[in-house]
Design a protein around this motif. Structure first.
Motif, PDB file in Angstrom:
ATOM      1  N   LEU A  49       0.857  -1.272   0.122  1.00  0.00           N
ATOM      2  CA  LEU A  49       0.054   0.008  -0.015  1.00  0.00           C
ATOM      3  C   LEU A  49       0.855   1.076  -0.140  1.00  0.00           C
ATOM      4  O   LEU A  49       1.918   1.293   0.667  1.00  0.00           O
ATOM      5  CB  LEU A  49      -0.932  -0.032   1.245  1.00  0.00           C
ATOM      6  CG  LEU A  49      -1.772   1.091   1.308  1.00  0.00           C
ATOM      7  CD1 LEU A  49      -2.738   1.384   0.433  1.00  0.00           C
ATOM      8  CD2 LEU A  49      -2.530   1.088   2.893  1.00  0.00           C
ATOM      9  N   SER A  73      -3.436   4.465  -2.416  1.00  0.00           N
ATOM     10  CA  SER A  73      -4.871   4.768  -1.724  1.00  0.00           C
ATOM     11  C   SER A  73      -4.502   5.628  -0.547  1.00  0.00           C
ATOM     12  O   SER A  73      -3.277   5.197   0.167  1.00  0.00           O
ATOM     13  CB  SER A  73      -5.750   3.824  -1.185  1.00  0.00           C
ATOM     14  OG  SER A  73      -6.840   3.999  -0.679  1.00  0.00           O
ATOM     15  N   SER A  74      -5.335   6.805  -0.128  1.00  0.00           N
ATOM     16  CA  SER A  74      -4.993   7.304   1.033  1.00  0.00           C
ATOM     17  C   SER A  74      -5.649   6.815   2.168  1.00  0.00           C
ATOM     18  O   SER A  74      -5.532   7.111   3.315  1.00  0.00           O
ATOM     19  CB  SER A  74      -5.409   8.731   0.754  1.00  0.00           C
ATOM     20  OG  SER A  74      -6.850   9.028   0.585  1.00  0.00           O
ATOM     21  N   PRO A 118      -3.618   6.843  -7.675  1.00  0.00           N
ATOM     22  CA  PRO A 118      -4.532   5.521  -7.850  1.00  0.00           C
ATOM     23  C   PRO A 118      -4.563   4.719  -9.083  1.00  0.00           C
ATOM     24  O   PRO A 118      -4.841   3.709  -9.116  1.00  0.00           O
ATOM     25  CB  PRO A 118      -5.925   6.003  -7.511  1.00  0.00           C
ATOM     26  CG  PRO A 118      -5.844   7.425  -6.474  1.00  0.00           C
ATOM     27  CD  PRO A 118      -4.310   8.000  -7.383  1.00  0.00           C
ATOM     28  N   THR A 144      -2.190   1.673  -9.347  1.00  0.00           N
ATOM     29  CA  THR A 144      -2.849   0.696  -8.442  1.00  0.00           C
ATOM     30  C   THR A 144      -2.499  -0.662  -9.519  1.00  0.00           C
ATOM     31  O   THR A 144      -3.290  -0.467 -10.634  1.00  0.00           O
ATOM     32  CB  THR A 144      -4.121   0.509  -7.924  1.00  0.00           C
ATOM     33  OG1 THR A 144      -4.112   1.764  -6.986  1.00  0.00           O
ATOM     34  CG2 THR A 144      -4.554  -0.836  -7.486  1.00  0.00           C
ATOM     35  N   THR A 149      -1.389  -1.288  -4.284  1.00  0.00           N
ATOM     36  CA  THR A 149      -2.449  -0.426  -3.788  1.00  0.00           C
ATOM     37  C   THR A 149      -1.920   1.241  -3.752  1.00  0.00           C
ATOM     38  O   THR A 149      -1.511   1.247  -2.741  1.00  0.00           O
ATOM     39  CB  THR A 149      -3.624  -0.854  -3.124  1.00  0.00           C
ATOM     40  OG1 THR A 149      -3.935  -2.322  -3.537  1.00  0.00           O
ATOM     41  CG2 THR A 149      -4.860  -0.204  -2.776  1.00  0.00           C
ATOM     42  N   LYS A 151       0.689   5.606  -0.424  1.00  0.00           N
ATOM     43  CA  LYS A 151      -0.146   6.758  -0.615  1.00  0.00           C
ATOM     44  C   LYS A 151      -0.072   7.730  -1.864  1.00  0.00           C
ATOM     45  O   LYS A 151       1.027   7.445  -2.329  1.00  0.00           O
ATOM     46  CB  LYS A 151      -0.118   7.625   0.765  1.00  0.00           C
ATOM     47  CG  LYS A 151      -0.284   7.086   2.077  1.00  0.00           C
ATOM     48  CD  LYS A 151      -0.029   7.752   3.075  1.00  0.00           C
ATOM     49  CE  LYS A 151      -0.372   7.273   4.552  1.00  0.00           C
ATOM     50  NZ  LYS A 151      -2.060   6.771   4.583  1.00  0.00           N
TER      51      LYS A 151
END
Length: 117
Positions: free
Chosen positions: A11, A116-117, A89, A92, A114, A13
Motif C-alpha cells: 500500500l 490509496s490514502s 490511484p 494501482t 494499491t 499513498k
C-alpha cells in the motif's frame, strides 16, 4: 532455472514514491544478453511494459511513464529495483518482474500494489 520474486510495500499513498525489488535466483543479472523488465497489470486491464535494465546496466523506459520510473540494480545482491515517483490511484496494479534473452521467458508471481490514502 531462473526464478524471480517481487517484493514491495503493498500500500502506497498518493504522491509518494513506490519502490519495488525483484530478487533473482538461479542465474546472474549480468548474464550476457539477458534483460530484466518490470511489467504491471491494473485491475481489469492488460499488461503494461514499464521498463528494462539490460545485463550491461543499460536502461529503457516506456514513454507513457513520463520520467516517473527508474530502474537500478545491485549486482552484489543479484537484484534489480523499480522506483516510481508521484504515484496516483491509477498506478494501482499487480507488478511483475520478468527476464529473458530476447524475450520474457521467466516471470515472478507478481505483487499487488494499491495506491490509496
Amino acid at each position: 532455472q531462473v526464478q524471480l520474486q517481487e517484493s514491495g510495500p503493498g500500500l502506497v499513498k498518493p504522491s509518494q514514491t513506490l519502490s519495488l525489488t525483484c530478487t533473482v535466483s538461479g542465474g546472474s543479472i549480468t548474464t550476457s544478453y539477458y534483460a530484466w523488465s518490470w511489467i504491471r497489470q491494473p485491475p481489469g486491464k492488460g499488461l503494461e511494459w514499464m521498463g528494462v535494465i539490460g545485463y550491461d546496466g543499460e536502461t529503457y523506459y516506456s514513454p507513457s511513464l513520463k520520467s516517473r520510473a527508474s530502474i537500478s540494480r545491485d549486482t552484489s545482491k543479484n537484484l534489480f529495483t523499480l522506483r516510481l515517483t508521484s504515484v496516483t490511484p491509477e498506478d494501482t496494479a499487480v507488478y511483475y518482474c520478468a527476464s529473458g534473452a530476447g524475450g520474457m521467458d521467466y516471470w515472478g508471481p507478481g505483487t499487488l500494489i494499491t495506491v490509496s490514502s
